[in-house]
Design a protein around this motif. Structure first.
Motif, mmCIF file in Angstrom:
data_model
loop_
_atom_site.group_PDB
_atom_site.id
_atom_site.type_symbol
_atom_site.label_atom_id
_atom_site.label_comp_id
_atom_site.label_asym_id
_atom_site.label_seq_id
_atom_site.Cartn_x
_atom_site.Cartn_y
_atom_site.Cartn_z
ATOM 1 N N ASN A 31 0.762 -1.135 -0.029
ATOM 2 C CA ASN A 31 -0.086 -0.120 -0.010
ATOM 3 C C ASN A 31 0.990 1.240 -0.100
ATOM 4 N N ASP A 34 1.568 3.137 -3.193
ATOM 5 C CA ASP A 34 0.325 4.062 -3.789
ATOM 6 C C ASP A 34 1.013 5.637 -3.884
ATOM 7 N N ASP A 44 -6.190 7.122 -8.164
ATOM 8 C CA ASP A 44 -6.301 5.571 -8.299
ATOM 9 C C ASP A 44 -7.811 5.655 -8.492
ATOM 10 N N ARG A 89 -3.503 -0.925 -10.554
ATOM 11 C CA ARG A 89 -4.004 0.273 -10.439
ATOM 12 C C ARG A 89 -4.510 0.804 -11.532
#
Length: 90
Positions: A31, A34, A44, A89
């Motif tokens: 994560n 991101d 995203d 993504r």
């Protein structure tokens, strides 16, 4: 991630375009990765449409694209692997 950086650099050439989408098998395993999306002024779309505060955009569905609990092929090629994640993504 180097390919994503190249895509971001190419995106700068098209900033005047109304919309630009980068889709694909980005292989962002954590994560924390991101950040590369947000740091480059992108969104995203999955996160935008599943983690908002207002219905129907708040179902909190993590959108796993790699799910060793539901994809029975994963233990065959990665024995003992139990991770669930979004590698991809939009």
């Amino acid at each position: 991630i180097s390919e994503l950086k190249q895509a971001v650099e190419a995106d700068c050439e098209y900033r005047d375009a109304e919309a630009l989408f980068i889709l694909g098998d980005l292989n962002l395993h954590c994560n924390s990765e991101d950040g590369i999306i947000l740091q480059n002024g992108m969104l995203d779309l999955w996160a935008e449409t599943h983690f908002d505060s207002a219905p129907p955009w708040n179902d909190q569905d993590p959108g796993y694209t790699f799910d060793s609990l539901n994809n029975k092929m994963i233990p065959r090629y990665i024995p003992g692997h139990t991770r669930r994640m979004r590698l991809d993504r939009i």
